[in-house]
Design an enzyme around this catalytic site. Structure first.
Site, PDB file in Angstrom:
ATOM      1  N   PRO A 111       0.806  -1.224   0.000  1.00 19.16           N
ATOM      2  CA  PRO A 111       0.000   0.000   0.000  1.00 19.16           C
ATOM      3  C   PRO A 111       0.844   1.281   0.000  1.00 19.16           C
ATOM      4  O   PRO A 111       1.587   1.544   0.934  1.00 19.16           O
ATOM      5  CB  PRO A 111      -0.805  -0.117   1.301  1.00 19.16           C
ATOM      6  CG  PRO A 111      -0.743  -1.550   1.678  1.00 19.16           C
ATOM      7  CD  PRO A 111       0.567  -2.044   1.167  1.00 19.16           C
ATOM      8  N   GLU A 112       0.726   2.037  -1.058  1.00 15.24           N
ATOM      9  CA  GLU A 112       1.264   3.391  -1.120  1.00 15.24           C
ATOM     10  C   GLU A 112       0.066   4.325  -1.273  1.00 15.24           C
ATOM     11  O   GLU A 112      -1.069   3.890  -1.110  1.00 15.24           O
ATOM     12  CB  GLU A 112       2.247   3.524  -2.297  1.00 15.24           C
ATOM     13  CG  GLU A 112       3.413   2.537  -2.199  1.00 15.24           C
ATOM     14  CD  GLU A 112       4.398   2.649  -3.350  1.00 15.24           C
ATOM     15  OE1 GLU A 112       4.436   3.698  -4.005  1.00 15.24           O
ATOM     16  OE2 GLU A 112       5.124   1.680  -3.601  1.00 15.24           O
TER      17      GLU A 112
END
Length: 268
Positions: free
Chosen positions: A2-3
């Site tokens: 997750p960015e």
DNA sequence: CCCGGAACCTGAAGGC
DNA sequence: TGCCTTCAGGTTCCGG
């Protein structure tokens, strides 16, 4: 992993599941994920609270509660939040029970993710840098950030205290689209290169949000679906494949212990 | 202040 | 087939 685009997608898709719902209880299966307060205090302070909204800041997911406190979740490398009823997903580390009978499952095989409950969210997120998709992130702002830095530009893009939300994959993608070598010293970029990099950062992140994020590693959306952004990566995680522009095999080097994929011809 | 590297973790992938 | 080693990387902490 997750960015910014993945966390933004989770925020958008989780919101209808939790907005206005009351948390009736939390089960913790691995207490190491809780940063503050203690497990017992966490459970007692959060019980009965209504969730009034979700926002995103950098890679943090921020739940606002009716009593003014904030539930802050960082998914780190492998965390995912799933919404449903009576599920038992693998690697579940915590379950939030809601008053409509549904549950939010925090799944995290690597146990890197962190949850905390705070009264002042600035104590957690006060040092984060600028949001790259906001209008105040301009080429001039980027130029100022780059000027002070003698590190490789790739390393600079990953510093959350400067720009919040860019991680390893999207840093590689932005640098490729701007035709800038990841090892270039940050303060050596020309005005034109800075303009290209600024534009590439915005485009790469916006496009990835439209594709609901990149399902590399353990990333899933709250409904269990994957995103599709990884299918369109041009260099990230594509070592050895042909450069989509010139056909040269893509290379992979380590910068600050981060794998960095790039084209040795297009990114001089 | 600035910079680089280790630690935290464990599933997945690769080597033999 | 299976054991063993290595790799993955966001953030925090520590040392130079």
């Amino acid at each position: 992993m997750p960015e910014l685009p993945e966390v933004e997608t989770i925020k958008q898709e989780l919101l209808p599941h939790v907005s206005g719902k009351r948390i009736t209880g939390v089960e913790l299966f691995w207490e190491g994920m809780l940063r503050q307060p203690s497990p017992k205090e966490f459970q007692s302070r959060i019980r009965g609270q209504k969730i009034t909204g979700i926002t995103r800041r950098g890679k943090y997911l921020v739940f606002s509660l009716q009593n003014g406190e904030w539930l802050i979740i960082h998914l780190k490398m492998s965390g995912a939040l799933l919404a449903g009823r009576g599920l038992s997903p693998r690697f579940t580390r915590a379950v939030f029970h809601l008053d409509d009978g549904s549950d939010i499952y925090f799944c995290d095989p690597r146990k890197f993710g962190k949850i905390q409950l705070v009264k002042d969210k600035d104590t957690v997120m006060g040092k984060l840098g600028i949001e790259p998709l906001e209008d105040d992130f301009t080429p001039e702002v980027l130029q100022k950030l780059l000027k002070k830095r003698k590190t490789p530009v790739k390393a600079m893009l990953l510093e959350q205290g400067l720009i919040a939300g860019i991680g390893n994959m999207y840093a590689d993608e932005a640098l490729f689209n701007a035709a800038i070598n990841p090892l270039r010293v940050a303060n050596s970029l020309s005005t034109d290169e800075i303009k290209r990099l600024h534009k590439s950062i915005k485009e790469v992140l916006q496009t990835a949000i439209k594709r609901k994020g990149a399902s590399i590693s353990n990333y899933y959306r709250p409904g269990g679906e994957k995103g599709s952004a990884h299918n369109h990566f041009r260099v990230a995680h594509r070592k050895g494949e042909e450069c989509p522009v010139c056909g040269t095999p893509l290379e992979r080097i380590s910068i600050r212990q981060r794998g960095s994929c790039f084209c040795p011809v297009c990114q001089q």
